[in-house]
Design a protein around this motif. Structure first.
Motif, PDB file in Angstrom:
ATOM      1  N   MET A  61       0.836  -1.203   0.000  1.00  0.00           N
ATOM      2  CA  MET A  61       0.000   0.000   0.000  1.00  0.00           C
ATOM      3  C   MET A  61       0.873   1.256   0.000  1.00  0.00           C
ATOM      4  N   ILE A  62       0.547   2.184  -0.902  1.00  0.00           N
ATOM      5  CA  ILE A  62       1.218   3.484  -0.910  1.00  0.00           C
ATOM      6  C   ILE A  62       0.260   4.460  -0.244  1.00  0.00           C
ATOM      7  N   PHE A  63       0.710   5.119   0.817  1.00  0.00           N
ATOM      8  CA  PHE A  63      -0.179   6.034   1.553  1.00  0.00           C
ATOM      9  C   PHE A  63       0.703   7.043   2.275  1.00  0.00           C
ATOM     10  N   THR A  64       0.584   8.316   1.896  1.00  0.00           N
ATOM     11  CA  THR A  64       1.447   9.334   2.499  1.00  0.00           C
ATOM     12  C   THR A  64       0.646  10.289   3.362  1.00  0.00           C
ATOM     13  N   VAL A  65       1.157  10.523   4.557  1.00  0.00           N
ATOM     14  CA  VAL A  65       0.589  11.551   5.429  1.00  0.00           C
ATOM     15  C   VAL A  65       1.605  12.694   5.479  1.00  0.00           C
ATOM     16  N   ALA A  66       1.207  13.866   4.990  1.00  0.00           N
ATOM     17  CA  ALA A  66       2.066  15.055   4.995  1.00  0.00           C
ATOM     18  C   ALA A  66       1.684  15.915   6.198  1.00  0.00           C
ATOM     19  N   VAL A  67       2.662  16.207   7.044  1.00  0.00           N
ATOM     20  CA  VAL A  67       2.390  17.006   8.251  1.00  0.00           C
ATOM     21  C   VAL A  67       3.294  18.238   8.202  1.00  0.00           C
ATOM     22  N   ASP A  68       2.707  19.377   7.866  1.00  0.00           N
ATOM     23  CA  ASP A  68       3.488  20.611   7.770  1.00  0.00           C
ATOM     24  C   ASP A  68       3.081  21.587   8.866  1.00  0.00           C
TER      25      ASP A  68
ATOM     26  N   ASP B 164       3.349   5.262  14.662  1.00  0.00           N
ATOM     27  CA  ASP B 164       3.195   4.131  15.600  1.00  0.00           C
ATOM     28  C   ASP B 164       1.836   3.471  15.451  1.00  0.00           C
ATOM     29  N   ARG B 165       0.802   4.320  15.446  1.00  0.00           N
ATOM     30  CA  ARG B 165      -0.556   3.789  15.469  1.00  0.00           C
ATOM     31  C   ARG B 165      -0.898   3.029  14.185  1.00  0.00           C
ATOM     32  N   PHE B 166      -0.467   3.580  13.033  1.00  0.00           N
ATOM     33  CA  PHE B 166      -0.877   2.973  11.762  1.00  0.00           C
ATOM     34  C   PHE B 166       0.209   2.081  11.150  1.00  0.00           C
ATOM     35  N   GLY B 167       1.360   1.992  11.828  1.00  0.00           N
ATOM     36  CA  GLY B 167       2.437   1.140  11.314  1.00  0.00           C
ATOM     37  C   GLY B 167       3.135   1.725  10.099  1.00  0.00           C
ATOM     38  N   PHE B 168       3.165   3.061  10.000  1.00  0.00           N
ATOM     39  CA  PHE B 168       3.828   3.722   8.873  1.00  0.00           C
ATOM     40  C   PHE B 168       5.272   4.086   9.258  1.00  0.00           C
ATOM     41  N   ALA B 169       6.117   4.250   8.240  1.00  0.00           N
ATOM     42  CA  ALA B 169       7.465   4.775   8.482  1.00  0.00           C
ATOM     43  C   ALA B 169       7.372   6.286   8.702  1.00  0.00           C
ATOM     44  N   HIS B 170       8.316   6.848   9.437  1.00  0.00           N
ATOM     45  CA  HIS B 170       8.281   8.288   9.734  1.00  0.00           C
ATOM     46  C   HIS B 170       9.593   8.958   9.328  1.00  0.00           C
TER      47      HIS B 170
ATOM     48  N   PHE C 284      10.868   8.299  -0.066  1.00  0.00           N
ATOM     49  CA  PHE C 284      10.409   7.885   1.262  1.00  0.00           C
ATOM     50  C   PHE C 284       8.887   7.965   1.329  1.00  0.00           C
ATOM     51  N   ALA C 285       8.338   9.049   0.788  1.00  0.00           N
ATOM     52  CA  ALA C 285       6.884   9.278   0.862  1.00  0.00           C
ATOM     53  C   ALA C 285       6.093   8.174   0.176  1.00  0.00           C
ATOM     54  N   ARG C 286       6.639   7.651  -0.923  1.00  0.00           N
ATOM     55  CA  ARG C 286       5.867   6.690  -1.724  1.00  0.00           C
ATOM     56  C   ARG C 286       6.351   5.258  -1.500  1.00  0.00           C
ATOM     57  N   ARG C 287       7.118   5.019  -0.428  1.00  0.00           N
ATOM     58  CA  ARG C 287       7.566   3.653  -0.147  1.00  0.00           C
ATOM     59  C   ARG C 287       6.358   2.781   0.195  1.00  0.00           C
ATOM     60  N   ALA C 288       6.509   1.484   0.023  1.00  0.00           N
ATOM     61  CA  ALA C 288       5.408   0.567   0.345  1.00  0.00           C
ATOM     62  C   ALA C 288       5.182   0.546   1.850  1.00  0.00           C
TER      63      ALA C 288
ATOM     64  N   GLY D   6       3.247   2.726   3.665  1.00  0.00           N
ATOM     65  CA  GLY D   6       2.768   3.974   4.257  1.00  0.00           C
ATOM     66  C   GLY D   6       3.877   4.774   4.913  1.00  0.00           C
ATOM     67  N   ALA D   7       3.772   6.105   4.851  1.00  0.00           N
ATOM     68  CA  ALA D   7       4.805   6.978   5.405  1.00  0.00           C
ATOM     69  C   ALA D   7       4.193   8.273   5.930  1.00  0.00           C
ATOM     70  N   VAL D   8       4.759   8.741   7.010  1.00  0.00           N
ATOM     71  CA  VAL D   8       4.415  10.060   7.547  1.00  0.00           C
ATOM     72  C   VAL D   8       5.660  10.922   7.418  1.00  0.00           C
ATOM     73  N   LEU D   9       5.540  12.075   6.778  1.00  0.00           N
ATOM     74  CA  LEU D   9       6.676  13.003   6.685  1.00  0.00           C
ATOM     75  C   LEU D   9       6.264  14.314   7.314  1.00  0.00           C
ATOM     76  N   ASP D  10       7.100  14.840   8.204  1.00  0.00           N
ATOM     77  CA  ASP D  10       6.781  16.160   8.737  1.00  0.00           C
ATOM     78  C   ASP D  10       7.823  17.182   8.309  1.00  0.00           C
ATOM     79  N   GLY D  11       7.338  18.403   8.027  1.00  0.00           N
ATOM     80  CA  GLY D  11       8.240  19.444   7.547  1.00  0.00           C
ATOM     81  C   GLY D  11       7.518  20.747   7.301  1.00  0.00           C
TER      82      GLY D  11
END
Ligand code: DC
Length: 194
Positions: free
Chosen positions: A1-8, A24-30, A93-97, A99-104
């Protein structure tokens, strides 16, 4: 699954805490993208070369969380060639399999405009400065002045300035507990995941 959470959002708004909790909660990389700019600023020398040659060891330095490192990061982050050198790594990183959360500052606007969830986490400058002051101590008025100066630089640079994406969900943490802010963010992710 590709799923990106952008936190700005601006410094000390709670992006990091929220992002780690979501991962942590959704098992995504950060990925804390501020760390990339902090490492470039801390490396010294030519910032473009530093960005192009960034290594895992650069990111593991122990002195990247200081106010001074944040200030140096904000300065090198205004250089377009520094930003350009860091784009591919962040996009991959954002589109890795999985799921990923990136903050910036520019994740939802520039790095990953196709992100499934975009959050803009903010708080008043006074509240953010007070949080920073609780961490670093010192002169409260000076901490507030530094927070304002960093906001000004991050929001008014020509390349990828800090601003909410048009489709970002705003979370103002000024009057929210950490738990309440995390729940508001998690509800957006859960809603989009279905
Ligand atoms: O989030 P932080 O405080 O660690 O970020 C430090 C600086 O790096 C911030 O003032 C501006 C810059 N930055 C940026 O320009 N773009 C990002 N995606 C993340 C950080």
């Amino acid at each position: 699954m590709i799923f990106t959470v952008a936190v700005d959002g601006p410094a000390a708004a709670g992006k990091g805490t929220i992002s780690r909790a979501l991962a942590d909660r959704f098992g995504f990389a950060h990925l804390d993208t501020g760390l990339l700019y902090r490492a470039v600023g801390a490396k010294g020398g030519d910032p473009v070369q530093a960005a192009e040659g960034l290594t895992p060891e650069d990111l593991a330095r122990g002195d990247l969380r200081t106010m001074a490192a944040g200030e140096a990061a904000s300065k090198v982050a205004a250089i377009p060639a520094v930003r350009a050198a860091l784009v591919a790594f962040q996009r991959n990183f954002a589109r890795r399999a999985g799921g990923a959360v990136l903050d910036g500052r520019d994740i939802g606007t520039v790095i990953c405009p196709e992100a499934e969830v975009k959050l803009f986490v903010t708080a008043s400058a006074e509240v953010r400065a007070h949080r920073r002051w609780l961490e670093v101590g010192g002169d409260a008025a000076q901490v507030l002045a530094e927070v304002r100066a960093r906001d000004d630089r991050d929001m008014n640079r020509a390349d990828a300035p800090l601003k909410p994406a048009s489709d970002a969900v705003l979370i103002d943490t000024s009057d929210l507990s950490i738990d309440a802010a995390v729940e508001a963010a998690a509800a957006e992710v859960a809603r989009r995941l279905g």
